[in-house]
Design a protein around this motif. Structure first.
Motif, short mmCIF file in Angstrom:
data_model
loop_
_atom_site.label_atom_id
_atom_site.label_comp_id
_atom_site.label_asym_id
_atom_site.label_seq_id
_atom_site.Cartn_x
_atom_site.Cartn_y
_atom_site.Cartn_z
N ARG A 189 0.83 -1.20 0.00
CA ARG A 189 0.00 0.00 0.00
C ARG A 189 0.86 1.25 0.00
O ARG A 189 2.01 1.21 0.44
CB ARG A 189 -0.95 0.03 1.20
CG ARG A 189 -0.26 0.22 2.55
CD ARG A 189 -1.28 0.10 3.68
NE ARG A 189 -0.66 0.31 4.98
CZ ARG A 189 -1.31 0.16 6.13
NH1 ARG A 189 -2.58 -0.22 6.16
NH2 ARG A 189 -0.67 0.40 7.28
N GLN A 190 0.28 2.31 -0.51
CA GLN A 190 0.97 3.60 -0.52
C GLN A 190 -0.01 4.69 -0.15
O GLN A 190 -1.00 4.91 -0.84
CB GLN A 190 1.58 3.88 -1.89
CG GLN A 190 2.46 5.11 -1.91
CD GLN A 190 3.35 5.18 -3.14
OE1 GLN A 190 3.09 4.51 -4.15
NE2 GLN A 190 4.40 5.97 -3.07
N ALA A 191 0.30 5.35 0.96
CA ALA A 191 -0.51 6.48 1.42
C ALA A 191 0.07 7.77 0.84
O ALA A 191 1.25 7.82 0.49
CB ALA A 191 -0.50 6.53 2.94
N PRO A 192 -0.74 8.81 0.76
CA PRO A 192 -0.24 10.08 0.21
C PRO A 192 0.99 10.58 0.96
O PRO A 192 1.00 10.62 2.20
CB PRO A 192 -1.42 11.03 0.42
CG PRO A 192 -2.61 10.15 0.44
CD PRO A 192 -2.17 8.88 1.08
N GLY A 193 2.04 10.91 0.21
CA GLY A 193 3.26 11.43 0.81
C GLY A 193 4.14 10.39 1.46
O GLY A 193 5.15 10.75 2.09
N LYS A 194 3.79 9.11 1.34
CA LYS A 194 4.58 8.06 1.97
C LYS A 194 5.07 7.06 0.94
O LYS A 194 4.54 6.99 -0.17
CB LYS A 194 3.75 7.34 3.04
CG LYS A 194 3.38 8.23 4.22
CD LYS A 194 2.72 7.44 5.32
CE LYS A 194 2.40 8.30 6.53
NZ LYS A 194 1.77 7.51 7.62
N GLU A 195 6.06 6.27 1.32
CA GLU A 195 6.58 5.25 0.43
C GLU A 195 5.66 4.03 0.44
O GLU A 195 4.92 3.80 1.40
CB GLU A 195 7.99 4.85 0.87
CG GLU A 195 9.01 5.95 0.72
CD GLU A 195 10.42 5.48 1.03
OE1 GLU A 195 11.35 6.27 0.85
OE2 GLU A 195 10.59 4.32 1.46
N ARG A 196 5.75 3.27 -0.63
CA ARG A 196 5.00 2.02 -0.70
C ARG A 196 5.54 1.07 0.36
O ARG A 196 6.75 0.93 0.52
CB ARG A 196 5.10 1.42 -2.09
CG ARG A 196 4.13 0.29 -2.37
CD ARG A 196 4.14 -0.11 -3.83
NE ARG A 196 3.68 0.96 -4.71
CZ ARG A 196 3.44 0.79 -6.00
NH1 ARG A 196 3.60 -0.41 -6.57
NH2 ARG A 196 3.05 1.80 -6.74
#
Length: 115
Positions: free
Chosen positions: A38-45
């Motif tokens: 998963r990848q959240a906004p502004g974060k790494e997968r």
């Protein structure tokens, strides 16, 4: 060639549940790793869960005990059951297969946890 198609994302309230599905086309062996990132906004997968036949699944620390991964080798499908969802679980969830040293990704399905 491997193609992956995810489904099952959507909007859910905190504490709720969702089940993601991923259908794979192409030849997937039971020994190939299938999983979810998963990848959240502004974060790494990041790794959510992965599974290979004959081995215990691996889970990311933040989801262990709440999420469960399963697969059906004959149907070439993998599922992610997500329980006790938290706002921090909001992300695009990607299906992943590693086969013969190559990584394959789906286009992703958005999961939003919000009241």
């Amino acid at each position: 060639q491997v193609q992956l198609v995810e489904s099952g994302g959507g909007l859910v309230q905190p504490g709720g549940s969702l089940r993601l599905s991923c259908a794979a086309s192409g030849s997937i062996l039971s020994s190939n790793v299938m999983g979810w990132y998963r990848q959240a906004p502004g974060k790494e997968r990041e790794l959510v869960a992965r599974i290979r036949s004959g081995r215990d699944p691996d889970y990311g620390a933040s989801v262990e005990g709440r999420f469960a991964i399963s697969r059906d080798n004959a149907k070439q499908m993998v599922w992610l059951q997500m329980n006790s969802l938290e706002p921090e679980d909001t992300a695009v969830y990607y299906c992943h297969v590693r086969r013969e040293g190559m990584d394959y990704w789906g286009r992703g399905t958005l999961v939003t946890v919000s009241s």
